[in-house]
Design an enzyme around this catalytic site. Structure first.
Site, short mmCIF file in Angstrom:
data_model
loop_
_atom_site.label_atom_id
_atom_site.label_comp_id
_atom_site.label_asym_id
_atom_site.label_seq_id
_atom_site.Cartn_x
_atom_site.Cartn_y
_atom_site.Cartn_z
N HIS A 106 14.59 -3.31 -51.77
CA HIS A 106 13.44 -3.15 -50.88
C HIS A 106 13.66 -2.01 -49.90
CE1 HIS A 106 9.93 -4.74 -48.59
NE2 HIS A 106 10.58 -4.19 -47.56
N GLU A 107 14.80 -2.01 -49.23
CA GLU A 107 15.04 -0.97 -48.22
C GLU A 107 15.21 0.40 -48.86
OE1 GLU A 107 14.40 -1.95 -45.30
OE2 GLU A 107 14.43 -4.06 -45.88
N HIS A 128 11.86 1.85 -49.75
CA HIS A 128 11.14 2.34 -48.57
C HIS A 128 11.35 3.84 -48.36
CE1 HIS A 128 8.88 -0.64 -46.48
NE2 HIS A 128 9.89 -1.46 -46.23
N MET A 161 16.67 -2.90 -42.20
CA MET A 161 15.81 -1.85 -41.70
C MET A 161 16.08 -0.55 -42.44
SD MET A 161 13.41 -1.00 -39.72
CE MET A 161 12.70 0.65 -39.81
N GLU A 206 12.12 -0.45 -35.15
CA GLU A 206 10.80 -0.86 -35.63
C GLU A 206 10.44 -2.20 -35.01
OE1 GLU A 206 8.21 -1.72 -39.70
OE2 GLU A 206 10.32 -1.14 -39.88
#
Length: 887
Positions: free
Chosen positions: A304-305, A308, A270, A128
């Site tokens: 957070h990851e 996602h 990521m 990304e």
């Protein structure tokens, strides 16, 4: 690029669906440190959704060595394709076909850490936003979604662990000491979510049983020897999975979830589908080597990851202009996760501190942009506080206006309508609207399209005879680059009216139809509003923007004594903190003017008394008390001044700290002593709050400058450091000593280095402390540390710690000689030749160029010109620096 070239600008208005789509991808990697062979097999067809018709297929590709290409098994011959530094063009392709490509890459030389590279002895990827084009030729854009299968072949002895996205479907051994593993991801995804890892790694395993009864295999991979430091990350993962099921009904969709910790990584982490790759900072922790902030950061980033998986992976971005669609929403989700697990008040204050420290500065500077930009040169430069933190605040306002239940309905509708698709911010708001009776977001969309921080100018008049309070609210937004005129915003404004005992008064609008109000919430839509509240017998204290209900600046005719009252009495704890910040900022601004005019500095007695009440209030939660005792940082104070004199602001702030420490020395020592946390380390909110409060008051005491007092505080700090039972206390002791300076710090620093020099995560903290000290010897110390064995300019974490720490050192970076500017410009040029992403972040440290005093502006301008004149300057750094110097 040459200095005479201007990089191409990408515009949102030019977006078109690609004329081709890819259904399936099969990749085979023959791993080699300097010559990895990549074989890809793609099923390609024309995209019926595209209005653009092309005979040629243009694939992205950078830093690749092309070998062969085949279409439907037939070799593509010379003259039927073209190779350039930007990719591969295949001429006159059929409407539907199988494309096979072979190319080679050199992971060892890939110091930019995009695509496939080596982190130590580990092969890993970062794709990304546009790294996949450095692996093989592809349509490297987020709206091209395909199902990936990956086969990895590597030497068994060196790389026994072979990982990729999805679920494992096969493995085996080959001749010559090789082995293979194959992975299949059943869910379509864009190339930026692709991942591969290979290495000789340690493993921590656990499992999680979902609400539906599925058992998920959980794995965390790390360097061998670090397995014991993965426990907190694993627990955070399981808490994240449960929270997402409980809060949003979202269950994990694969059979296995993996996290890999690597030392060399451009970002924090990521969210690659099923195979998250993390900066080791956000995985590895134990009480001896990690601070409370590290533990809480791990919890937040792991959450957070994981979040996602649905908000970013299952539904992704149509194009990179929509980046906040996944990042703003997911930051909001991880903030709520952390709030539910810890102190909601403290979490809210910290979130707003980060917003103001980074995003408000960004919004007021040369790189200001909307959360949905309309153009960019290098998309890596838009992984910003605006996209993330401000984006999260916009999502929070949606939740506030719709309510918790309405927001959940909107999320359910979002997944119902768009699961498996690449969509836009408009699609998200559409789902929220249709799930809530066609709620009107038309004006609210201005938040997505306009840059800058709105300001409200609030005034009020109390009519005792009519028992009314008339409140006027005027909104505006300053011009930003490319946007001189701003349309009115729609936002929720939470308010309260306090009587003289600190009780909240009922809020009764004279005309209920003039706006909506629910639990103290006003909807602001017009440039000018007037609200009349009835039944207000006595003149109240008006509490504005409670809980920071909107990311705005508030201008209001408060008197200092009203701030002092709210510091002690506001029932909204955030606004008690806000009252301290506002009063401190106003007082420091007055003192700064006095200093520049050569007047004697005298601290307001009312502020001293009010601050003292907070120091002596033992009923406060220790974490909240620590927040209430915080004086605005130099970064925050500087936002109120133009031109900005960092040295003067620092000195005035230090004067205030010294005065408060002198007045309440014994009380602060009492607070310090009464908040110790003996016994085993615990991460509960009370223990964390106590350690934070002790660090806070010790830092305040360090402002004292009388010789006897300095000696006494130094002894306390030395004991704090030497007797520390955990890294939180050890590092806070070292940090306080660094600001006191002298032999005590030198000894502590040497002891810390000797103890931790083999642990790169801890040494990163030490580099930050060394580079952040305001003392004049810091500059030469930073020069020395560049040559220390623990420092490596190829490792982003170390660069961010040493050079990033120095760039945030306002006193030394903005030194009157200009040496800080010259040094950082040299380092930006040097790092740009290694890792342009890291270099562009460092270049942002020059963002205050236009606001500096004339002498400093001239010195900084000279260095900015040197950067722009460099042959071969990356477009990453060019975009940032050119915006900074632009008239």
């Amino acid at each position: 690029m040459l200095k005479t070239e201007t990089p191409r600008t990408i515009h949102l208005a030019d977006y078109q669906a690609h004329p081709f789509s890819i259904d399936t991808v099969h990749l085979t990697f023959h791993l080699h440190s300097t010559a990895t062979k990549v074989e890809s097999r793609l099923t390609v067809k024309r995209n019926p959704a595209s209005a653009k018709k092309e005979n040629n297929l243009i694939l992205d590709g950078e830093e690749l060595t092309f070998v062969t290409a085949k279409i439907n098994g037939e070799l593509v011959k010379e003259g039927e394709y073209q190779i350039s530094s930007e990719g591969l063009v295949l001429n006159n392709v059929p409407d539907e076909f199988t494309l096979e490509i072979e190319n080679t890459i050199n992971p060892e030389s890939n110091k930019a850490l995009d695509g496939l590279y080596k982190s130590g002895d580990i092969f890993c990827t970062q794709n990304e936003p546009e790294g996949f084009r450095r692996i093989t030729y592809y349509l490297d854009r987020p709206d091209v979604m395909a199902r990936f299968t990956t086969k990895i072949i590597a030497p068994l002895e060196d790389f026994p662990i072979l990982l990729s996205n999805g679920n494992p479907i096969g493995e085996g051994q080959l001749d010559g000491g090789l082995h293979w593993a194959e992975w299949e991801d059943p869910f379509p995804k864009p190339s930026y979510l692709y991942a591969l890892v290979a290495g000789n790694l340690g493993l921590v395993r656990d499992s999680y049983t979902t609400h539906s009864g599925r058992k998920i295999d959980l794995r965390i991979y790390c360097d061998k020897g670090n397995e014991s430091r993965c426990d907190h990350a694993m627990e955070s993962l399981k808490k994240s999975m449960k929270w997402d099921e409980d809060t949003f009904g979202l269950e994990y969709d694969l059979d296995i979830y993996m996290i890999v910790a690597v030392d060399s990584f451009n970002m924090g982490a990521m969210e690659n589908k099923g195979l998250n790759i993390f900066n080791s900072v956000y995985v590895l922790a134990n009480p001896e080597s990690a601070t409370d902030d590290n533990f809480l950061g791990i919890e937040s980033v792991v959450g957070h990851e994981y979040f996602h998986n649905w908000t970013g992976n299952r539904i992704t971005c149509r194009d990179w202009f929509q980046l906040t669609l996944k990042e703003g929403l997911t930051v909001y989700r991880d903030q709520e996760f952390s709030s539910d697990l810890n102190s909601r008040t403290v979490q809210r204050i910290q979130d707003v501190q980060r917003l103001r420290t980074s995003q408000f500065v960004e919004d007021a500077g040369p790189t200001s942009h909307p959360i949905k930009p309309n153009s960019y040169i290098e998309i890596n430069n838009f992984y910003t506080a605006t996209i993330y933190e401000k984006g999260a605040e916009i999502i929070r306002m949606v939740r506030t206006m719709l309510g918790v239940d309405g927001f959940r309905k909107g999320m359910d509708k979002y997944f119902e309508l768009f699961d498996g698709q690449a969509v836009t911010t408009e699609d998200f708001l559409h789902a929220m609207s249709v799930a809530n009776g066609d709620f009107d977001f038309k004006q609210f969309k201005n938040w997505y399209n306009q840059a800058g921080t709105p300001q409200i100018d609030v005034k009020w008049v109390h009519d005792e005879s009519k028992e009314t309070l008339t409140l006027s609210v005027d909104q505006s937004c300053p011009p930003t680059p490319g946007q001189a005129h701003k349309e009115a915003y729609h936002f929720p404004l939470a308010i309260g009216l306090l009587d003289h005992q600190g009780n909240d008064l009922p809020l009764n609008l004279k005309e209920a139809g003039q706006t909506q109000i629910d639990k103290g919430l006003l909807h602001i839509k017009e440039k000018e509003h007037v609200f009349t509240f009835t039944g207000v017998k006595e003149k109240p204290i008006v509490s504005l923007n409670r809980g920071f209900s909107a990311p705005i600046r508030v201008k209001a005719p408060y008197k200092l004594n009203e701030f002092f009252f709210m510091m002690a009495n506001d029932n909204d704890l955030f606004n008690r903190y806000e009252a301290v910040q506002r009063a401190s900022s106003e007082i420091i601004s007055h003192l700064l003017r006095d200093k520049l005019e050569g007047k004697e500095l005298v601290l307001d007695t009312g502020f001293i008394e009010s601050f003292g009440l907070l120091v002596k209030d033992d009923s406060l939660d220790p974490a909240v008390k620590s927040m209430l005792l915080s004086i605005p940082s130099v970064t925050l104070l500087a936002q109120e001044h133009n031109p900005v004199d960092y040295k003067a602001i620092y000195e005035v702030r230090k004067f205030v700290g010294k005065k408060l420490a002198s007045m309440f020395r014994d009380d602060l020592i009492k607070v310090y002593e009464s908040n110790s946390t003996p016994g085993p380390y615990h991460l509960d909110p009370i223990s964390v709050g106590k350690r934070n409060l002790r660090s806070r008051v010790l830092g305040m005491l360090a402002h004292l400058d009388d010789d006897d007092e300095v000696d006494a505080v130094t002894k306390i700090a030395q004991t704090h450091f030497e007797k520390a039972a955990n890294m939180t206390e050890e590092l806070s002791g070292l940090s306080v000593l660094s600001h006191i300076g002298g032999d005590s710090f030198q000894k502590a620093s040497k002891d810390f280095y000797a103890k931790w020099q083999k642990d790169t995560l801890v040494i990163q903290k030490w580099l930050v402390v060394c580079s952040s000290s305001s003392n004049d010897e810091t500059f030469n110390r930073v020069l020395e540390l560049e040559n220390d064995p623990v420092y490596d300019k190829n490792v982003p974490n170390l660069v961010r710690s040493l050079l990033g720490g120095f760039s945030r050192n306002h006193v030394q970076f903005h030194h009157e000689s200009g040496r800080g500017y010259k040094f950082m410009a040299q380092k930006i040029i040097e790092v740009d030749g290694i890792n342009p992403q890291v270099a562009s972040r460092l270049a942002s440290s020059f963002k205050d160029y236009k606001r500096l005093t004339k002498p400093l502006k001239a010195l900084m301008g000279k260095e900015l010109e040197q950067i722009l004149e460099l042959d071969g300057l990356s477009k990453n750094v060019y975009e940032i620096v050119s915006k900074i110097v632009k008239d």
